[in-house]
Design a protein around this motif. Structure first.
Motif, PDB file in Angstrom:
ATOM      1  N   UNK A 183       0.830  -1.209   0.000  1.00  0.00           N
ATOM      2  CA  UNK A 183       0.000   0.000   0.000  1.00  0.00           C
ATOM      3  C   UNK A 183       0.861   1.254   0.000  1.00  0.00           C
ATOM      4  N   UNK A 184       1.920   1.287   0.822  1.00  0.00           N
ATOM      5  CA  UNK A 184       2.815   2.444   0.860  1.00  0.00           C
ATOM      6  C   UNK A 184       3.537   2.628  -0.466  1.00  0.00           C
ATOM      7  N   UNK A 185       3.947   1.512  -1.084  1.00  0.00           N
ATOM      8  CA  UNK A 185       4.663   1.604  -2.346  1.00  0.00           C
ATOM      9  C   UNK A 185       3.762   2.165  -3.439  1.00  0.00           C
ATOM     10  N   UNK A 186       2.521   1.679  -3.510  1.00  0.00           N
ATOM     11  CA  UNK A 186       1.587   2.179  -4.526  1.00  0.00           C
ATOM     12  C   UNK A 186       1.316   3.666  -4.320  1.00  0.00           C
ATOM     13  N   UNK A 187       1.134   4.079  -3.068  1.00  0.00           N
ATOM     14  CA  UNK A 187       0.888   5.496  -2.789  1.00  0.00           C
ATOM     15  C   UNK A 187       2.104   6.347  -3.169  1.00  0.00           C
ATOM     16  N   UNK A 188       3.299   5.840  -2.879  1.00  0.00           N
ATOM     17  CA  UNK A 188       4.513   6.594  -3.183  1.00  0.00           C
ATOM     18  C   UNK A 188       4.707   6.740  -4.690  1.00  0.00           C
ATOM     19  N   UNK A 189       4.484   5.649  -5.446  1.00  0.00           N
ATOM     20  CA  UNK A 189       4.587   5.745  -6.891  1.00  0.00           C
ATOM     21  C   UNK A 189       3.554   6.723  -7.456  1.00  0.00           C
ATOM     22  N   UNK A 231      13.897  15.411 -12.380  1.00  0.00           N
ATOM     23  CA  UNK A 231      13.064  14.945 -11.266  1.00  0.00           C
ATOM     24  C   UNK A 231      13.055  13.423 -11.195  1.00  0.00           C
ATOM     25  N   UNK A 232      13.011  12.771 -12.361  1.00  0.00           N
ATOM     26  CA  UNK A 232      12.996  11.309 -12.374  1.00  0.00           C
ATOM     27  C   UNK A 232      14.288  10.745 -11.798  1.00  0.00           C
ATOM     28  N   UNK A 233      15.404  11.432 -12.052  1.00  0.00           N
ATOM     29  CA  UNK A 233      16.699  10.930 -11.595  1.00  0.00           C
ATOM     30  C   UNK A 233      16.999  11.270 -10.135  1.00  0.00           C
ATOM     31  N   UNK A 234      16.011  11.798  -9.400  1.00  0.00           N
ATOM     32  CA  UNK A 234      16.216  12.111  -7.980  1.00  0.00           C
ATOM     33  C   UNK A 234      16.542  10.828  -7.222  1.00  0.00           C
ATOM     34  N   UNK A 242      14.230   9.594  -4.043  1.00  0.00           N
ATOM     35  CA  UNK A 242      12.978   8.897  -4.339  1.00  0.00           C
ATOM     36  C   UNK A 242      13.248   7.453  -4.749  1.00  0.00           C
ATOM     37  N   UNK A 243      14.269   7.237  -5.549  1.00  0.00           N
ATOM     38  CA  UNK A 243      14.580   5.888  -6.003  1.00  0.00           C
ATOM     39  C   UNK A 243      14.979   4.986  -4.836  1.00  0.00           C
ATOM     40  N   UNK A 247       7.224  11.614   2.212  1.00  0.00           N
ATOM     41  CA  UNK A 247       6.178  12.640   2.198  1.00  0.00           C
ATOM     42  C   UNK A 247       6.795  14.017   2.412  1.00  0.00           C
ATOM     43  N   UNK A 248       7.736  14.112   3.363  1.00  0.00           N
ATOM     44  CA  UNK A 248       8.406  15.388   3.626  1.00  0.00           C
ATOM     45  C   UNK A 248       9.218  15.837   2.412  1.00  0.00           C
ATOM     46  N   UNK A 249       9.946  14.903   1.812  1.00  0.00           N
ATOM     47  CA  UNK A 249      10.826  15.257   0.701  1.00  0.00           C
ATOM     48  C   UNK A 249      10.045  15.642  -0.547  1.00  0.00           C
ATOM     49  N   UNK A 250       8.979  14.916  -0.850  1.00  0.00           N
ATOM     50  CA  UNK A 250       8.242  15.198  -2.080  1.00  0.00           C
ATOM     51  C   UNK A 250       7.455  16.496  -1.960  1.00  0.00           C
ATOM     52  N   UNK A 251       7.057  16.855  -0.717  1.00  0.00           N
ATOM     53  CA  UNK A 251       6.375  18.135  -0.523  1.00  0.00           C
ATOM     54  C   UNK A 251       7.317  19.304  -0.767  1.00  0.00           C
TER      55      UNK A 251
END
Length: 434
Positions: free
Chosen positions: A77-83, A105-108, A111-112, A164-168
């Motif tokens: 569930x966490x993985x799906x939400x993160x993607x 952004x993709x190469x961040x 996130x990976x 969540x903190x980083x993506x915000x």
């Protein structure tokens, strides 16, 4: 051999920027670690824990199955939400700012890595779940592996909170611009450092031998050390004819050589020129100017209408232009005070013209933004530069912007502001020799 290693290094650099790179590595790590734990369980590592730390070991097979199943469900569930959040981030960046921002952004890497932690934890828990085998009326319980599965799940929860903190923060345009600026700044400083050894005594190349590209693509980079060693080994000098970041068609001349080269030697040299279908700021600082300019243009479009973002982007653009003014338009690869390779790049005049042409077209009707851009040019004219002509180029572009804006604006107070800026630019231009 050296060519093969160069290709592998370049391939690694490309693959590392893909969104699936780190998740794949972490998934393999989790899978291998699960098999290692199965082997250790067969040696009785859980029995040792039962004797010395029984509180850490799950003795009930049903409880272990329930815990691992809950961990797997929660992690998925966490993985799906993160993607999903990553996709929302990319969609918003493409819609509100510029599609050119997506590769960065993709190469961040953060996130990976977080997505990789999820996947490795899921795989470890799944294979640990499979290792719980019934023996008669009881289960053979890998207690230590179950404990590790719980710890990995807790670690994934903390990674999710950080995500969540980083993506915000990542989704904010200020941080996007900062990353573009930082990458371009590093590239420019690196080029300035390499420029110190140039002698600028390169001969004419009109009668040299030309060699053409065997394929099409964006010219990304080349191995400077490889070109330098090639020139020394073959006792020749080179001139690179294509601009880094430009699109090269098949059959287009790529370089000239003072000495005629054999086919195999020329092919080996062409392999050192990397062509790709994508562009990255870390390999071409000109792309950073394009991206920041596009952010300004998109912010000034009627659909977005965000002058504040445009003003913020202009500040980053002015700092990059200040650093670019310290660099010469001529670039060479040198060693021991001798120039071996002459490179072709975008001159300061071409760079500024391309930037200002877009700004004139989309920002000339907004006096606040025009005043900010004109202030940027005026500030840069007061800065040190490698070539005094840079100041005159800045002045001409500033005058062009102000004239374009004056033709679009009718308000008397705004026109007075533009006239004042125009006179200030002219006064600064008079300080420099024509």
């Amino acid at each position: 051999m050296q060519s093969f290693l160069t290709k592998m290094s370049y391939l690694y650099g490309n693959v590392k920027g893909k969104i699936a790179f780190y998740p794949t590595l972490f998934a393999l790590t989790g899978l291998i670690f699960a098999f290692i734990m199965m082997y250790l369980e067969s040696l009785g590592v859980s029995g040792y824990l039962v004797e010395n730390a029984p509180l850490l070991v799950v003795n009930s097979g049903d409880t272990a199955l329930t815990i691992l199943s809950a961990c797997i469900t929660g992690l998925i569930s966490m993985m799906v939400f993160s993607f999903s959040m990553v996709m929302v981030l990319l969609n918003q960046a493409a819609s509100n700012y510029s599609p050119r921002l997506l590769p960065g952004l993709i190469s961040d890497r953060r996130h990976q890595i977080i997505l990789g932690i999820y996947i490795s934890s899921i795989l470890f828990c799944i294979f640990t779940l499979f290792s719980i085998q019934p023996t008669g009326d009881k289960y053979q319980i890998p207690g230590f592996s179950v404990l590790l599965g719980i710890l990995f799940t807790v670690m994934s929860i903390y990674a999710f909170i950080y995500f969540i903190h980083n993506i915000s923060e990542t989704i904010q345009i200020t941080n996007i611009l900062k990353k573009i600026f930082t990458d371009a700044q590093k590239t420019l400083f690196h080029l300035l450092e390499e420029e110190k050894g140039n002698s600028s005594s390169f001969p004419g190349t009109d009668d040299w031998f030309e060699y053409k590209s065997p394929q099409s693509g964006y010219f990304q980079s080349f191995t400077r050390e490889g070109l330098l060693s090639f020139c020394k080994k073959n006792d020749t000098m080179l001139e690179v004819l294509v601009i880094k970041g430009s699109f090269v068609l098949e059959g287009e001349p790529v370089f000239r050589s003072k000495k005629k080269l054999d086919k195999e030697v020329a092919k080996d040299l062409l392999d050192k020129f990397h062509l790709s279908r994508e562009q990255l700021v870390t390999r071409n600082f000109i792309l950073a100017f394009k991206q920041i300019t596009e952010v300004i243009i998109k912010a000034m479009s009627p659909g977005i209408n965000d002058p504040g973002t445009a003003l913020n982007a202009i500040d980053y653009l002015s700092e990059l232009l200040r650093i670019r003014m310290l660099k010469s338009d001529r670039e060479f690869i040198s060693d021991d005070g001798k120039d071996y390779v002459k490179l072709r790049g975008v001159t300061f005049k071409e760079l500024l013209y391309n930037i200002n042409t877009s700004l004139r077209s989309y920002c000339s009707k907004d006096v606040v933004v025009v005043q900010k851009i004109a202030g940027m040019f005026i500030s840069l004219m007061r800065q040190n530069s490698r070539d005094p002509k840079y100041h005159l180029i800045l002045g001409m572009e500033a005058k062009g912007l102000l004239q374009e804006s004056r033709n679009s604006i009718k308000n008397e107070a705004d026109l007075e502001t533009l006239d004042r800026l125009y006179k200030e630019v002219e006064m600064l231009m008079d300080r420099f020799p024509k």
